[in-house]
Design an enzyme around this catalytic site. Structure first.
Site, short mmCIF file in Angstrom:
data_model
loop_
_atom_site.label_atom_id
_atom_site.label_comp_id
_atom_site.label_asym_id
_atom_site.label_seq_id
_atom_site.Cartn_x
_atom_site.Cartn_y
_atom_site.Cartn_z
N GLN A 192 59.19 43.41 4.71
CA GLN A 192 60.39 43.04 5.50
C GLN A 192 60.58 41.51 5.64
O GLN A 192 59.68 41.18 5.82
CB GLN A 192 60.41 43.86 6.68
N CYS A 208 63.68 47.78 9.38
CA CYS A 208 62.59 48.57 9.36
C CYS A 208 62.99 49.87 9.13
O CYS A 208 62.22 50.78 8.53
CB CYS A 208 61.57 48.20 10.36
N HIS A 223 59.91 49.21 16.50
CA HIS A 223 59.54 48.85 15.21
C HIS A 223 59.50 50.28 14.34
O HIS A 223 59.09 51.36 15.20
CB HIS A 223 58.57 48.10 14.86
N ASN A 226 52.89 49.30 8.13
CA ASN A 226 54.07 48.49 8.73
C ASN A 226 54.81 47.81 7.69
O ASN A 226 54.36 47.30 6.63
CB ASN A 226 53.52 47.21 9.59
N TRP A 269 56.42 45.49 7.42
CA TRP A 269 56.36 43.75 7.26
C TRP A 269 55.03 43.44 6.27
O TRP A 269 54.96 42.39 5.72
CB TRP A 269 55.87 43.20 8.57
#
Length: 303
Positions: A85, A91, A245, A270, A272
């Protein structure tokens, strides 16, 4: 269009449409491009400044081959580890996209290897479930980059610097609303619907018997269902979990400690590609090796 805050406090937003008004034109036909030309979506908003979390970012808009020297759609097969991300709050979509990447047959319904041919007509094509049917979505490959460093501002592939499918899928999502800013904030259940056409179910953990909920997660994963989870916003956490998130939920395990206490472990990723769980059973402890496969592991103990 109306945007409403999630009443459960996740920090995400619901998007609704007033069907009493004229519908927004839908891009269901492939744009016509003259030989040797590249298509640019005339409706897509490309601002020079983008505000995210009350911070202004200077942005340039460039074709994929202006960002990386030799762009490709995929490096081999798509996988969950591709998802990284960027700065946009997508997300809710990317956590589901990561799950989809692990299901090649379902992935092909959304995007295939011929969806984008770099340095040709500049068109990316995918299919999303919208308004009760699969819809062809077309967008250009003009992506936002940080002015100066020439780094992608949005989502990108973590496993290959010139792999573009993650960036282009996020652009396609934004293209459905003609802007990245409108695509920020959403519910993972909406992403499930858009990427599969399936019927999503949202379960609020605090209102559910924890033991029963854990077994439902186990059963869902055994059946091959996609599972994501999201956290509420507004509370600073010291265990590595990010408030407000969304995560991909990969697996679930139950163990019994020597004192007879049941421990429920959820394995998540995650979008990310970083910021792991740092509490009990994290990969700093040897016991985590039983469950570790490269992602953070959330430890939940119910009494």
């Amino acid at each position: 269009m109306n945007y409403e805050e999630d009443p459960e406090g996740s920090g995400l937003q619901f998007w609704t449409r007033d069907f009493r008004t004229a519908p927004v034109p839908r891009k269901t036909e492939r744009p016509e491009v003259a030989p040797g030309q590249e298509w640019t979506d005339p409706n897509f908003d490309k601002p020079a400044i983008i505000n995210v979390n009350e911070t202004a970012h200077l942005i340039e808009w460039k074709r994929s081959y202006e960002i990386v020297p030799d762009p490709v759609l995929f490096h081999g097969d798509a996988c969950m580890e591709d998802i990284n991300q960027g700065t946009f709050g997508t997300c809710w979509f990317l956590s589901m996209l990561a799950n989809l990447a692990e299901k090649p047959k379902l992935m092909k319904k959304v995007i295939d290897k011929n969806a984008f041919k770099p340095k040709t007509d500049g068109i990316f094509h995918c299919r999303l479930w919208r308004f009760g049917e699969w819809e062809d979505v077309y967008t250009d490959d003009i992506l936002p980059v940080v002015k100066g460093p020439n780094e992608l501002f949005g989502a990108q592939s973590k496993s290959g610097t010139n792999e573009m499918w993650v960036s282009l899928m996020e652009k396609a999502l934004a293209g459905c609303h003609d802007s990245y800013s409108v695509a920020e904030g959403g519910m993972p259940s909406d992403a499930y619907l858009a990427l599969t056409g399936g019927v999503p179910e949202t379960v609020v953990m605090e209102y559910t018997n924890h033991s029963v909920l854990f077994q439902r997660i186990v059963n869902a994963l055994k059946c091959g269902a996609f599972v994501t989870c999201s956290t509420k916003s507004g509370t600073s956490l010291s265990n590595g979990i990010v408030p407000g998130h969304a995560y991909s939920l990969i697996s679930a395990h139950e163990i019994t400690k020597k004192n007879g206490k049941r421990v429920f472990l959820l394995q998540m990723r995650n979008p990310w590609g970083s910021d792991e769980w740092t509490g009990k059973w994290s990969d700093k402890l040897v016991f985590y090796e039983i469950f570790d496969s490269g992602f953070l592991c959330l430890h939940i103990v119910y009494t």
